[in-house]
Design a protein around this motif. Structure first.
Motif: not given
Length: 221
Positions: A80-96
């Protein structure tokens, strides 16, 4: 359901913490304090499944994570520390299980403050911060996440605790029962606790010993 969401902005918060703003899918809903399982859109990392907390508010147009980077761990946060603008996360459903349940004290260790960021921002926007306290433990002053924002929150009482430095204006040591007895006063309130597992367990035990209602302890189970 997983969403592939492009990063639109990256901001350095401290020497090893970055704030990532990224696209919000239509209809995406969460409660302040909730997290999601996260990967990144790179080979070998799409199913990484590490939880990160949303630090945006639900009514914002974008989503946001505030993430501590661990380059030495050779894992997801190093990537994640190497990510740049335009790269993408893959995000699941909220929980907690961390959510706001009423007036009280927030106790955080390091990056464990992230579930409280959205909650405190929500209370700030509602004008309901008065009577709340944040006790925030870090190793050094330079490690404090969003210090300027917390200090500027009207009505929030903030106490910073440093374990690796002894400086004026800061509590020194680790958050233990004697420190809690000195800082908290009445245990007739909610307590929100997040940080390393050992810290959460010891603080919860200390609070219960002090007479706090176990049902009033809010932490990730």
């Amino acid at each position: 359901m997983a969403h592939t969401l492009a990063i639109t902005k990256i901001l350095d918060v401290t020497h090893n913490v970055r704030q990532f703003t990224f696209e919000k899918p239509e209809g995406f809903a969460f409660t302040p304090g909730q997290a999601a399982e996260v990967g990144i859109d790179r080979d070998g990392w799409r199913d990484a499944g590490h939880p990160f907390t949303f630090t945006a508010l639900p009514d914002w147009d974008d989503l946001q994570f505030t993430i501590k980077i661990y380059p030495e761990h050779n894992g997801l946060t190093e990537q994640i520390g190497t990510l740049k603008v335009g790269d993408s996360f893959i995000v699941g459903d909220p929980w907690g299980t961390i959510e706001y349940k009423g007036r009280g004290t927030f106790i955080a260790g390091g990056a464990g403050v992230t579930p409280f960021i959205a909650i405190l921002r929500m209370l700030r926007d509602r004008g309901e911060l008065s009577g709340h306290r944040l006790i925030f433990a870090n190793k050094r002053e330079a490690d404090i996440i969003l210090r300027d924002e917390f200090d500027a929150m009207p009505g929030l009482d903030v106490v910073y605790v440093l374990s690796g430095e002894n400086k004026g204006g800061f509590e020194h040591g680790r958050i233990d029962k004697p420190m809690l007895e000195r800082l908290i006063g009445s245990t007739d309130q909610h307590f929100y606790v997040c940080g390393p597992d050992g810290m959460v367990e010891s603080i919860n035990d200390a609070l219960k010993d002090m007479g706090a209602d176990p049902e009033g302890l809010v932490f990730e189970e």
